[in-house]
Design a protein around this motif. Structure first.
Motif, PDB file in Angstrom:
ATOM      1  N   ALA A 125       0.861  -0.851  -0.287  1.00 44.58           N
ATOM      2  CA  ALA A 125      -0.214   0.037   0.368  1.00 44.58           C
ATOM      3  C   ALA A 125       0.814   1.543  -0.568  1.00 44.58           C
ATOM      4  CB  ALA A 125      -0.999  -0.302   0.954  1.00 44.58           C
ATOM      5  N   GLN A 126       2.281   1.276   0.815  1.00 41.16           N
ATOM      6  CA  GLN A 126       3.214   2.596   0.804  1.00 41.16           C
ATOM      7  C   GLN A 126       3.772   2.312  -0.557  1.00 41.16           C
ATOM      8  OE1 GLN A 126       5.662   1.425   4.337  1.00 41.16           O
ATOM      9  NE2 GLN A 126       3.626   2.565   5.324  1.00 41.16           N
ATOM     10  N   LEU A 127       3.892   1.434  -1.066  1.00 40.85           N
ATOM     11  CA  LEU A 127       4.084   1.513  -2.870  1.00 40.85           C
ATOM     12  C   LEU A 127       3.693   2.014  -3.942  1.00 40.85           C
ATOM     13  CD1 LEU A 127       7.044   0.986  -4.089  1.00 40.85           C
ATOM     14  CD2 LEU A 127       5.893  -1.324  -4.564  1.00 40.85           C
ATOM     15  N   ILE A 128       2.679   1.679  -3.755  1.00 36.95           N
ATOM     16  CA  ILE A 128       1.635   2.084  -4.798  1.00 36.95           C
ATOM     17  C   ILE A 128       1.082   3.830  -4.466  1.00 36.95           C
ATOM     18  CG2 ILE A 128      -0.923   2.224  -5.240  1.00 36.95           C
ATOM     19  CD1 ILE A 128      -0.409  -0.764  -4.442  1.00 36.95           C
ATOM     20  N   SER A 129       1.014   3.947  -2.582  1.00 38.39           N
ATOM     21  CA  SER A 129       0.727   5.151  -2.340  1.00 38.39           C
ATOM     22  C   SER A 129       2.142   6.056  -3.022  1.00 38.39           C
ATOM     23  CB  SER A 129       1.056   5.726  -0.768  1.00 38.39           C
ATOM     24  OG  SER A 129      -0.406   4.641  -0.459  1.00 38.39           O
ATOM     25  N   ALA A 130       3.359   5.790  -2.871  1.00 39.94           N
ATOM     26  CA  ALA A 130       4.359   6.517  -3.424  1.00 39.94           C
ATOM     27  C   ALA A 130       4.948   6.848  -5.391  1.00 39.94           C
ATOM     28  CB  ALA A 130       5.568   5.599  -3.643  1.00 39.94           C
ATOM     29  N   VAL A 131       4.222   5.506  -5.474  1.00 45.07           N
ATOM     30  CA  VAL A 131       3.522   5.570  -7.661  1.00 45.07           C
ATOM     31  C   VAL A 131       2.860   6.384  -7.489  1.00 45.07           C
ATOM     32  CG1 VAL A 131       3.046   4.026  -9.273  1.00 45.07           C
ATOM     33  CG2 VAL A 131       4.383   3.265  -7.631  1.00 45.07           C
ATOM     34  N   ILE A 132       1.639   6.269  -6.896  1.00 43.52           N
ATOM     35  CA  ILE A 132       1.010   7.786  -6.964  1.00 43.52           C
ATOM     36  C   ILE A 132       1.488   9.011  -6.659  1.00 43.52           C
ATOM     37  CG2 ILE A 132      -1.530   8.406  -6.077  1.00 43.52           C
ATOM     38  CD1 ILE A 132      -2.493   5.477  -5.481  1.00 43.52           C
ATOM     39  N   TRP A 133       1.534   9.263  -6.371  1.00 43.41           N
ATOM     40  CA  TRP A 133       2.336  10.669  -5.640  1.00 43.41           C
ATOM     41  C   TRP A 133       3.226  11.184  -7.208  1.00 43.41           C
ATOM     42  CZ3 TRP A 133       1.324  14.674  -2.573  1.00 43.41           C
ATOM     43  CH2 TRP A 133       0.606  13.930  -1.263  1.00 43.41           C
ATOM     44  N   MET A 134       4.209   9.729  -7.309  1.00 46.61           N
ATOM     45  CA  MET A 134       4.938  10.672  -8.429  1.00 46.61           C
ATOM     46  C   MET A 134       3.781  10.652  -9.773  1.00 46.61           C
ATOM     47  SD  MET A 134       8.298  10.626  -7.473  1.00 46.61           S
ATOM     48  CE  MET A 134       8.351  10.815  -8.909  1.00 46.61           C
ATOM     49  N   THR A 135       2.757   9.894 -10.340  1.00 51.11           N
ATOM     50  CA  THR A 135       2.088   9.942 -11.245  1.00 51.11           C
ATOM     51  C   THR A 135       1.414  11.026 -11.325  1.00 51.11           C
ATOM     52  OG1 THR A 135       1.719   7.484 -11.050  1.00 51.11           O
ATOM     53  CG2 THR A 135       0.684   9.097 -12.835  1.00 51.11           C
ATOM     54  N   ALA A 136       0.334  12.129 -10.335  1.00 59.43           N
ATOM     55  CA  ALA A 136       0.118  12.967  -9.635  1.00 59.43           C
ATOM     56  C   ALA A 136       1.063  13.978 -10.092  1.00 59.43           C
ATOM     57  CB  ALA A 136      -0.697  13.581  -8.443  1.00 59.43           C
ATOM     58  N   LEU A 137       1.980  13.669  -9.504  1.00 57.73           N
ATOM     59  CA  LEU A 137       3.388  15.143 -10.359  1.00 57.73           C
ATOM     60  C   LEU A 137       3.455  15.045 -11.257  1.00 57.73           C
ATOM     61  CD1 LEU A 137       4.996  16.911  -8.484  1.00 57.73           C
ATOM     62  CD2 LEU A 137       6.640  15.427  -8.608  1.00 57.73           C
ATOM     63  N   VAL A 138       3.461  13.962 -11.942  1.00 60.71           N
ATOM     64  CA  VAL A 138       3.707  14.200 -13.445  1.00 60.71           C
ATOM     65  C   VAL A 138       2.890  14.777 -14.148  1.00 60.71           C
ATOM     66  CG1 VAL A 138       4.479  12.768 -15.546  1.00 60.71           C
ATOM     67  CG2 VAL A 138       5.512  12.165 -13.417  1.00 60.71           C
TER      68      VAL A 138
END
Length: 336
Positions: A125-138
């Protein structure tokens, strides 16, 4: 027309201020409780990241409020102009992506129970959250790139520097990627969850579903007018009627979109029993910590005074020889 504009101005300003105050306090409490007081679970990771996205955006909302009260004049430079728009877009993308992840997670945990028990972990869940943050930033980078300072009548404004074509592309992209696709996925997930829950007659799943459904509904109501208004801005052009609609509706739709950042903590407090329990325990713990030292000092000093008074009365009624022993005892008591 002027009276309507004044009315919308004050309503929008009130929404901004209430959103800022309630959102900062509410999301701060959610971050504290889910991050430090609750046991780390998959759901607490989702809600913690939602609160972080809202809190980060609300920190920058104060610049928007000041600019709005100054008739949209901008006093904070180019960097803050870009950052303010960037975090607004990041908040929208991160929130909707997290809600999509929550919906998929809930759907899998009900339909594939054994797989969810073995594979559904906090680390993932933490890893998916990190990916979500990076995608949102891009996804949010173009909205900061096409933001620049403009001069008009010797006044500085923070506005869009994109061409009509670029503005159309970014508006459509934000609507499709940040609204339509996630909501189609979310609706599909909850239809599947409803079918599965009815078959299994799991009443215990209704409470979490109500919370998540309320969060999604609030997001939909808050952000849909904003997206509609963005399309109207593109179509306004020389149309006088649409121009008036945009002039009146744009500030109100933006304030409603920003209001979503303070609604999630309210939904947590009023609908989540575990959050209420942990919040009450946290508040009680803080009050205990604040009052315990003074309470103990008062009690200890009172007990010592009472003890010394009893020794003094006993020594006065004793013989001279006994006074010497009592004095020694008193000295030992004082040392202790």
């Amino acid at each position: 027309m002027a009276e309507v504009r004044d009315y919308i101005y004050w309503v929008t300003l009130i929404i901004y201020c209430v959103t800022f105050v309630v959102g900062i306090l509410g999301n701060g409490l959610v971050i504290y409780v889910t991050g430090f007081r609750m046991k780390r679970t998959v759901n607490s990771v989702w809600f913690l990241n939602l609160a972080l996205a809202d809190f980060l955006f609300l920190v920058f909302l104060i610049f928007t409020i000041i600019s709005y009260t100054q008739e949209h004049r901008w006093y904070f430079g180019l960097v803050m102009c870009k950052l303010n728009n960037l975090f607004s877009a990041v908040n929208m993308f991160a929130s909707i992506f997290l809600l999509t992840a929550i919906s998929l997670d809930r759907c899998l945990s009900i339909w594939v129970v054994v797989w969810a028990q073995n594979k559904r972990t906090v680390c993932k869940a933490q890893l998916i959250s990190a990916v979500i943050w990076m995608t949102a930033l891009v996804c949010s980078t173009p909205y900061a790139t096409f933001r620049d300072l403009t001069e008009h009548n010797n006044q500085t404004y923070c506005g869009s520097s994109a061409t009509v074509e670029q503005r159309s592309i970014t508006t459509i992209f934000r609507f499709v990627v940040g609204f339509v696709i996630p909501f189609l996925v979310i609706i599909f997930c909850y239809v599947a969850i409803g079918v599965r829950a009815r078959r299994l007659q799991r009443n215990r799943t209704q409470k979490p579903l109500k919370i998540i459904f309320s969060i999604i509904l609030a997001f939909f109501i808050c952000w849909l007018p904003f997206h509609v208004m963005q399309f109207l801005i593109l179509k306004a052009g020389s149309d006088e009627y649409l121009h008036k609609v945009v002039l009146l509706g744009s500030p109100l739709s933006a304030s409603m979109a920003f209001m979503n950042s303070c609604l999630n903590p309210i939904l947590y407090v009023f609908m989540c029993d575990e959050f209420q329990k942990k919040l009450k325990q946290s508040i009680c713990h803080v009050l205990e910590s604040a009052l315990a030292e003074d309470h103990l000092s008062f009690m200890s000093s009172r007990s010592l005074s009472s003890h010394l008074s009893r020794i003094s009365r006993k020594s006065e009624s004793s013989a001279p020889l006994e006074r010497k022993d009592t004095a020694i005892s008193f000295t030992e008591c004082k040392v202790v």
